[in-house]
Design an enzyme around this catalytic site. Structure first.
Site, PDB file in Angstrom:
ATOM      1  N   ASP A 132       0.860  -1.190   0.000  1.00  0.00           N
ATOM      2  CA  ASP A 132       0.000   0.000   0.000  1.00  0.00           C
ATOM      3  C   ASP A 132       0.894   1.237   0.000  1.00  0.00           C
ATOM      4  OD1 ASP A 132      -3.200   0.572   1.108  1.00  0.00           O
ATOM      5  OD2 ASP A 132      -1.756   2.210   1.024  1.00  0.00           O
ATOM      6  N   ILE A 133       0.556   2.179  -0.862  1.00  0.00           N
ATOM      7  CA  ILE A 133       1.399   3.371  -1.040  1.00  0.00           C
ATOM      8  C   ILE A 133       1.289   4.335   0.153  1.00  0.00           C
ATOM      9  CG2 ILE A 133      -0.235   4.877  -2.264  1.00  0.00           C
ATOM     10  CD1 ILE A 133       3.280   4.144  -3.508  1.00  0.00           C
ATOM     11  N   HIS A 173      -6.666  -5.730   2.652  1.00  0.00           N
ATOM     12  CA  HIS A 173      -5.526  -5.098   3.323  1.00  0.00           C
ATOM     13  C   HIS A 173      -4.907  -6.117   4.291  1.00  0.00           C
ATOM     14  CE1 HIS A 173      -6.489  -0.732   2.459  1.00  0.00           C
ATOM     15  NE2 HIS A 173      -7.688  -1.248   2.272  1.00  0.00           N
ATOM     16  N   HIS A 206     -10.125  -5.631  -2.887  1.00  0.00           N
ATOM     17  CA  HIS A 206      -8.780  -5.819  -2.336  1.00  0.00           C
ATOM     18  C   HIS A 206      -8.863  -6.123  -0.844  1.00  0.00           C
ATOM     19  CE1 HIS A 206      -9.739  -1.487  -2.334  1.00  0.00           C
ATOM     20  NE2 HIS A 206      -9.081  -1.413  -1.178  1.00  0.00           N
ATOM     21  N   GLU A 237     -12.315   3.582  -1.362  1.00  0.00           N
ATOM     22  CA  GLU A 237     -11.559   4.507  -2.215  1.00  0.00           C
ATOM     23  C   GLU A 237     -11.369   3.937  -3.625  1.00  0.00           C
ATOM     24  OE1 GLU A 237      -7.844   5.764  -0.328  1.00  0.00           O
ATOM     25  OE2 GLU A 237      -6.952   5.919  -2.326  1.00  0.00           O
TER      26      GLU A 237
HETATM   27  P1  AMP Z   1      -9.917   1.409   0.277  1.00  0.00           P
HETATM   28  O1  AMP Z   1     -10.481   1.374  -1.137  1.00  0.00           O
HETATM   29  O2  AMP Z   1     -10.704   2.276   1.185  1.00  0.00           O
HETATM   30  O3  AMP Z   1      -9.707   0.022   0.824  1.00  0.00           O
HETATM   31  O4  AMP Z   1      -8.468   2.096   0.188  1.00  0.00           O
HETATM   32  C1  AMP Z   1      -7.645   1.924  -0.940  1.00  0.00           C
HETATM   33  C2  AMP Z   1      -6.211   1.726  -0.520  1.00  0.00           C
HETATM   34  O5  AMP Z   1      -5.434   1.669  -1.715  1.00  0.00           O
HETATM   35  C3  AMP Z   1      -5.631   2.845   0.346  1.00  0.00           C
HETATM   36  O6  AMP Z   1      -5.047   2.279   1.516  1.00  0.00           O
HETATM   37  C4  AMP Z   1      -4.576   3.494  -0.561  1.00  0.00           C
HETATM   38  O7  AMP Z   1      -3.444   3.946   0.142  1.00  0.00           O
HETATM   39  C5  AMP Z   1      -4.233   2.370  -1.504  1.00  0.00           C
HETATM   40  N1  AMP Z   1      -3.756   2.832  -2.815  1.00  0.00           N
HETATM   41  C6  AMP Z   1      -4.359   3.709  -3.627  1.00  0.00           C
HETATM   42  N2  AMP Z   1      -3.626   3.879  -4.752  1.00  0.00           N
HETATM   43  C7  AMP Z   1      -2.543   3.084  -4.619  1.00  0.00           C
HETATM   44  C8  AMP Z   1      -1.408   2.820  -5.450  1.00  0.00           C
HETATM   45  N3  AMP Z   1      -1.244   3.416  -6.635  1.00  0.00           N
HETATM   46  N4  AMP Z   1      -0.470   1.946  -5.002  1.00  0.00           N
HETATM   47  C9  AMP Z   1      -0.630   1.337  -3.789  1.00  0.00           C
HETATM   48  N5  AMP Z   1      -1.673   1.535  -2.987  1.00  0.00           N
HETATM   49  C10 AMP Z   1      -2.615   2.406  -3.388  1.00  0.00           C
END
Ligand code: AMP
Length: 132
Positions: A29-30, A95, A93, A88
């Protein structure tokens, strides 16, 4: 339009990749809430995790297990926490978050900052412990 995660799978957008197989992909995760915070995704583009067919969902969990066991070896922690939100990014996905205590799995915690070099090292450490 493909999701940002599909673009990561396709290599259009860089990622700190941990592992992939025919159906799944894992990467850091970024914006990590803990060192080693990793996302595990199916390659098929589906928004809501419970819309995945049973085979894809169970395979995703097994791929998350392999990834979590590798994280555990690379990052000191008591265990790996699992969370699904998808608020988001509309691409299912999981975590995986290394935990020292229950407060560590709180997405309101401040995000940690690592340099690209540090992220590469974390990814490499996890990768080297991943058994497909
Ligand atoms: P959520 O959809 O609420 O589970 O959150 C999306 C997750 O994806 C967040 O923790 C972001 O930090 C992560 N994220 C978004 N874009 C990227 C990326 N380009 N590379 C890695 N992680 C990402």
């Amino acid at each position: 339009m493909p999701t940002i995660f599909s673009r990561i799978i396709n290599g259009e957008i860089p990622s700190y990749k941990i592992a992939e197989d025919e159906h799944y992909f894992a990467f850091l995760d970024i914006n990590p809430i803990k060192k080693g915070h990793t996302l595990v995704i199916p390659k098929v583009e589906t928004d809501y995790i419970f819309e995945l067919d049973d085979q894809t969902l169970s395979g995703l969990m097994l791929f998350a297990k392999k990834t979590g066991l590798a994280i555990e070896k690379a990052v000191p922690c008591k265990r790996i926490g699992i969370a699904v939100m998808g608020m988001e990014v509309p691409h299912a996905h999981i975590h995986l978050v290394p935990l020292e205590n229950e407060g560590d799995l709180n997405f309101k915690n401040p995000k940690l900052k690592f340099t690209p070099e540090e992220m590469n090292t974390i990814a490499e450490d996890i990768r080297s412990n991943f058994i497909l």
